[in-house]
Design a protein around this motif. Sequence first.
Motif, PDB file in Angstrom:
ATOM      1  N   ALA A 187      10.811  11.395 -15.454  1.00  0.00           N
ATOM      2  CA  ALA A 187      10.373  12.517 -14.621  1.00  0.00           C
ATOM      3  C   ALA A 187       9.194  13.237 -15.262  1.00  0.00           C
ATOM      4  N   ALA A 188       9.213  13.357 -16.577  1.00  0.00           N
ATOM      5  CA  ALA A 188       8.125  14.030 -17.277  1.00  0.00           C
ATOM      6  C   ALA A 188       6.821  13.272 -17.113  1.00  0.00           C
ATOM      7  N   VAL A 189       6.863  11.945 -17.220  1.00  0.00           N
ATOM      8  CA  VAL A 189       5.646  11.151 -17.035  1.00  0.00           C
ATOM      9  C   VAL A 189       5.095  11.366 -15.636  1.00  0.00           C
ATOM     10  N   ALA A 190       5.961  11.314 -14.634  1.00  0.00           N
ATOM     11  CA  ALA A 190       5.514  11.514 -13.260  1.00  0.00           C
ATOM     12  C   ALA A 190       4.866  12.882 -13.088  1.00  0.00           C
ATOM     13  N   ASP A 191       5.533  13.910 -13.596  1.00  0.00           N
ATOM     14  CA  ASP A 191       5.017  15.273 -13.471  1.00  0.00           C
ATOM     15  C   ASP A 191       3.701  15.442 -14.227  1.00  0.00           C
ATOM     16  N   LEU A 192       3.662  14.984 -15.457  1.00  0.00           N
ATOM     17  CA  LEU A 192       2.461  15.147 -16.276  1.00  0.00           C
ATOM     18  C   LEU A 192       1.283  14.367 -15.699  1.00  0.00           C
ATOM     19  N   CYS A 193       1.534  13.168 -15.221  1.00  0.00           N
ATOM     20  CA  CYS A 193       0.451  12.376 -14.628  1.00  0.00           C
ATOM     21  C   CYS A 193      -0.125  13.075 -13.407  1.00  0.00           C
ATOM     22  N   THR A 194       0.741  13.615 -12.573  1.00  0.00           N
ATOM     23  CA  THR A 194       0.279  14.327 -11.379  1.00  0.00           C
ATOM     24  C   THR A 194      -0.545  15.558 -11.760  1.00  0.00           C
ATOM     25  N   ARG A 195      -0.014  16.349 -12.677  1.00  0.00           N
ATOM     26  CA  ARG A 195      -0.706  17.583 -13.078  1.00  0.00           C
ATOM     27  C   ARG A 195      -2.032  17.306 -13.768  1.00  0.00           C
ATOM     28  N   LEU A 196      -2.034  16.340 -14.677  1.00  0.00           N
ATOM     29  CA  LEU A 196      -3.258  16.075 -15.435  1.00  0.00           C
ATOM     30  C   LEU A 196      -4.308  15.347 -14.603  1.00  0.00           C
ATOM     31  N   ALA A 197      -3.882  14.507 -13.670  1.00  0.00           N
ATOM     32  CA  ALA A 197      -4.845  13.850 -12.780  1.00  0.00           C
ATOM     33  C   ALA A 197      -5.557  14.892 -11.922  1.00  0.00           C
ATOM     34  N   ALA A 198      -4.810  15.870 -11.436  1.00  0.00           N
ATOM     35  CA  ALA A 198      -5.421  16.947 -10.649  1.00  0.00           C
ATOM     36  C   ALA A 198      -6.399  17.747 -11.503  1.00  0.00           C
ATOM     37  N   ARG A 199      -6.002  18.010 -12.732  1.00  0.00           N
ATOM     38  CA  ARG A 199      -6.886  18.763 -13.632  1.00  0.00           C
ATOM     39  C   ARG A 199      -8.146  17.958 -13.940  1.00  0.00           C
ATOM     40  N   ALA A 200      -8.003  16.661 -14.169  1.00  0.00           N
ATOM     41  CA  ALA A 200      -9.160  15.817 -14.509  1.00  0.00           C
ATOM     42  C   ALA A 200     -10.125  15.706 -13.326  1.00  0.00           C
ATOM     43  N   SER A 201      -9.592  15.615 -12.113  1.00  0.00           N
ATOM     44  CA  SER A 201     -10.472  15.448 -10.958  1.00  0.00           C
ATOM     45  C   SER A 201     -11.292  16.711 -10.677  1.00  0.00           C
ATOM     46  N   GLY A 202     -10.808  17.851 -11.101  1.00  0.00           N
ATOM     47  CA  GLY A 202     -11.556  19.080 -10.907  1.00  0.00           C
ATOM     48  C   GLY A 202     -12.168  19.624 -12.178  1.00  0.00           C
ATOM     49  N   TRP A 203     -12.166  18.823 -13.229  1.00  0.00           N
ATOM     50  CA  TRP A 203     -12.599  19.299 -14.543  1.00  0.00           C
ATOM     51  C   TRP A 203     -14.114  19.477 -14.582  1.00  0.00           C
ATOM     52  N   SER A 204     -14.525  20.615 -15.096  1.00  0.00           N
ATOM     53  CA  SER A 204     -15.953  20.932 -15.146  1.00  0.00           C
ATOM     54  C   SER A 204     -16.505  20.922 -16.576  1.00  0.00           C
ATOM     55  N   GLY A 205     -15.644  20.675 -17.531  1.00  0.00           N
ATOM     56  CA  GLY A 205     -16.088  20.689 -18.910  1.00  0.00           C
ATOM     57  C   GLY A 205     -15.984  22.047 -19.563  1.00  0.00           C
ATOM     58  N   GLU A 206     -15.488  23.002 -18.799  1.00  0.00           N
ATOM     59  CA  GLU A 206     -15.318  24.349 -19.334  1.00  0.00           C
ATOM     60  C   GLU A 206     -13.839  24.651 -19.460  1.00  0.00           C
ATOM     61  N   GLY A 207     -13.431  25.233 -20.585  1.00  0.00           N
ATOM     62  CA  GLY A 207     -12.034  25.550 -20.824  1.00  0.00           C
ATOM     63  C   GLY A 207     -11.568  26.600 -19.944  1.00  0.00           C
TER      64      GLY A 207
END
Length: 84
Positions: free
Chosen positions: A64-84
């Motif tokens: 479940a953690a892998v599924a959740d983390l993959c979903t959350r981090l994929a969303a973050r990566a797709s909108g990532w601008s290089g700024e923290g």
Amino acid sequence: MNTMETWIAEVCAELGIDLADQKATTAQVLDLTKDVAHGVARPAAPVTAFLVGLAAARTDDPDAAVADLCTRLAARASGWSGEG
């Protein structure tokens, strides 16, 4: 079994990992690394996969953690601008 599935099975056996739902987990991690490679930077993809594995291993329900983390981090990566 294809080459990647064979490799994953051999790595799991070597590491003593029982990966119950290998195909789903593999697909999730591959999708995540694709999103990170394209949205952040290529070298960040394998490191992100490693970090997901570390984080998931520390939970009571790694699948479940892998599924959740993959979903959350994929969303973050797709909108990532290089700024923290």
